[in-house]
Scaffold this motif. Structure first.
Motif, PDB file in Angstrom:
ATOM      1  N   GLU A  65      -1.495  15.326 -12.172  1.00 50.84           N
ATOM      2  CA  GLU A  65      -1.063  15.706 -10.982  1.00 50.84           C
ATOM      3  C   GLU A  65      -0.649  17.205 -11.200  1.00 50.84           C
ATOM      4  O   GLU A  65       0.034  17.478 -12.104  1.00 50.84           O
ATOM      5  CB  GLU A  65       0.468  15.064 -10.367  1.00 50.84           C
ATOM      6  N   GLY A  66      -1.096  18.233 -10.429  1.00 47.32           N
ATOM      7  CA  GLY A  66      -0.581  19.528 -10.356  1.00 47.32           C
ATOM      8  C   GLY A  66       0.700  19.622  -9.956  1.00 47.32           C
ATOM      9  O   GLY A  66       1.039  19.345  -8.713  1.00 47.32           O
ATOM     10  N   VAL A  67       1.671  20.242 -10.842  1.00 47.50           N
ATOM     11  CA  VAL A  67       2.901  20.163  -9.935  1.00 47.50           C
ATOM     12  C   VAL A  67       3.527  21.709  -9.889  1.00 47.50           C
ATOM     13  O   VAL A  67       3.961  21.792  -8.592  1.00 47.50           O
ATOM     14  CB  VAL A  67       4.138  20.029 -11.513  1.00 47.50           C
ATOM     15  N   SER A  68       2.901  22.718 -10.525  1.00 46.06           N
ATOM     16  CA  SER A  68       3.338  24.021 -10.158  1.00 46.06           C
ATOM     17  C   SER A  68       2.385  25.024 -10.781  1.00 46.06           C
ATOM     18  O   SER A  68       1.874  24.778 -11.713  1.00 46.06           O
ATOM     19  CB  SER A  68       4.823  24.423 -10.414  1.00 46.06           C
ATOM     20  N   CYS A  69       2.265  26.417 -10.227  1.00 39.87           N
ATOM     21  CA  CYS A  69       1.511  27.209 -10.972  1.00 39.87           C
ATOM     22  C   CYS A  69       1.984  28.666 -10.487  1.00 39.87           C
ATOM     23  O   CYS A  69       2.500  28.749  -9.573  1.00 39.87           O
ATOM     24  CB  CYS A  69      -0.161  27.048 -10.820  1.00 39.87           C
ATOM     25  N   ILE A  70       1.701  29.628 -11.178  1.00 46.37           N
ATOM     26  CA  ILE A  70       1.839  30.850 -10.895  1.00 46.37           C
ATOM     27  C   ILE A  70       0.652  31.932 -11.430  1.00 46.37           C
ATOM     28  O   ILE A  70       0.028  31.835 -12.259  1.00 46.37           O
ATOM     29  CB  ILE A  70       3.109  31.485 -11.925  1.00 46.37           C
ATOM     30  N   SER A  71       0.609  32.968 -10.357  1.00 48.17           N
ATOM     31  CA  SER A  71      -0.676  33.561 -10.416  1.00 48.17           C
ATOM     32  C   SER A  71      -0.433  34.870 -11.375  1.00 48.17           C
ATOM     33  O   SER A  71       0.555  35.124 -11.966  1.00 48.17           O
ATOM     34  CB  SER A  71      -0.866  34.133  -9.021  1.00 48.17           C
ATOM     35  N   LYS A  72      -1.630  35.372 -11.881  1.00 46.72           N
ATOM     36  CA  LYS A  72      -1.594  36.222 -12.887  1.00 46.72           C
ATOM     37  C   LYS A  72      -1.214  37.602 -12.172  1.00 46.72           C
ATOM     38  O   LYS A  72      -0.781  38.519 -13.122  1.00 46.72           O
ATOM     39  CB  LYS A  72      -3.024  36.219 -13.625  1.00 46.72           C
ATOM     40  N   GLY A 128      11.284  22.467  -3.921  1.00 42.70           N
ATOM     41  CA  GLY A 128      13.019  22.622  -3.911  1.00 42.70           C
ATOM     42  C   GLY A 128      13.670  22.142  -4.981  1.00 42.70           C
ATOM     43  O   GLY A 128      15.081  22.353  -5.036  1.00 42.70           O
ATOM     44  N   ARG A 129      13.116  21.613  -6.037  1.00 43.82           N
ATOM     45  CA  ARG A 129      13.643  21.156  -7.076  1.00 43.82           C
ATOM     46  C   ARG A 129      13.190  21.805  -8.374  1.00 43.82           C
ATOM     47  O   ARG A 129      14.177  22.050  -9.307  1.00 43.82           O
ATOM     48  CB  ARG A 129      13.470  19.734  -7.341  1.00 43.82           C
ATOM     49  N   PHE A 130      11.967  22.361  -8.554  1.00 41.70           N
ATOM     50  CA  PHE A 130      11.459  22.657  -9.487  1.00 41.70           C
ATOM     51  C   PHE A 130      11.147  24.475  -9.232  1.00 41.70           C
ATOM     52  O   PHE A 130      10.875  24.694  -8.112  1.00 41.70           O
ATOM     53  CB  PHE A 130      10.281  22.125 -10.079  1.00 41.70           C
ATOM     54  N   THR A 131      11.425  25.172 -10.400  1.00 42.81           N
ATOM     55  CA  THR A 131      10.938  26.475 -10.178  1.00 42.81           C
ATOM     56  C   THR A 131      10.283  27.018 -11.520  1.00 42.81           C
ATOM     57  O   THR A 131      10.755  26.870 -12.526  1.00 42.81           O
ATOM     58  CB  THR A 131      12.102  27.281 -10.093  1.00 42.81           C
ATOM     59  N   TYR A 140       8.023  29.165 -17.805  1.00 42.57           N
ATOM     60  CA  TYR A 140       8.874  28.137 -17.759  1.00 42.57           C
ATOM     61  C   TYR A 140       8.943  27.246 -16.514  1.00 42.57           C
ATOM     62  O   TYR A 140       8.271  27.901 -15.314  1.00 42.57           O
ATOM     63  CB  TYR A 140      10.452  28.911 -17.716  1.00 42.57           C
ATOM     64  N   LEU A 141       9.206  26.168 -16.488  1.00 43.44           N
ATOM     65  CA  LEU A 141       9.548  25.287 -15.699  1.00 43.44           C
ATOM     66  C   LEU A 141      10.737  24.688 -15.427  1.00 43.44           C
ATOM     67  O   LEU A 141      11.132  23.860 -16.256  1.00 43.44           O
ATOM     68  CB  LEU A 141       8.388  24.002 -15.722  1.00 43.44           C
ATOM     69  N   GLN A 142      11.503  25.258 -14.675  1.00 40.59           N
ATOM     70  CA  GLN A 142      12.974  24.679 -14.360  1.00 40.59           C
ATOM     71  C   GLN A 142      12.963  23.474 -13.632  1.00 40.59           C
ATOM     72  O   GLN A 142      12.637  23.536 -12.405  1.00 40.59           O
ATOM     73  CB  GLN A 142      14.084  25.676 -13.866  1.00 40.59           C
ATOM     74  N   MET A 143      13.556  22.352 -14.189  1.00 39.01           N
ATOM     75  CA  MET A 143      13.242  21.162 -13.320  1.00 39.01           C
ATOM     76  C   MET A 143      14.724  20.470 -12.980  1.00 39.01           C
ATOM     77  O   MET A 143      15.544  20.227 -13.928  1.00 39.01           O
ATOM     78  CB  MET A 143      12.827  20.004 -14.054  1.00 39.01           C
TER      79      MET A 143
END
Length: 126
Positions: A46-53, A66-69, A80-83
């Protein structure tokens, strides 16, 4: 040589927090889109999160919104993935992955990514 190393996983009680790190070597991470994925036993990745370049735009799966950043430290060359507010259903092996190919966006599809880390186990249980 492109290398990604995840860390920060572990055992946490429901409602607790963890911060996962994805440290890159051999390349500059802010020129790459980076994603976090997870796979629980018997389930699909499952894809959880991503950030563009480029502008650092982000994406979150509905299950973690709302829970992960997700964030990126260009000096440390780390994503980082803050959970927070972790739930038992967040239990999985978490992987980071990266690619230079995506333009101004990132992708929740693992097939778009070229380089993967080895994974880190996250277990949410009382």
């Amino acid at each position: 040589q492109v290398q990604l190393v995840e860390s920060g996983g572990g055992l946490v009680q429901p409602g607790g927090s963890l911060r996962l790190s994805c440290a890159a070597s051999g390349f500059t991470l802010d020129y790459y889109a980076t994603g976090w994925f997870r796979q629980a036993p018997g389930k699909e990745r499952e894809g959880v999160s991503c950030i563009s370049k480029s502008d650092g735009s982000t994406y979150y799966a509905d299950s973690v919104k709302g829970r992960f950043t997700i964030s990126r430290d260009n000096v440390k060359n780390t994503v980082y993935l803050q959970m927070n507010s972790l739930k038992p259903e967040d239990t999985a092996v978490y992987y980071c992955a990266t690619t230079p190919k995506l333009g101004s966006s990132c992708s929740q599809s693992g097939y778009e990514y070229d380089y993967w880390g080895q994974g880190t186990q996250v277990t949410v249980s009382s």
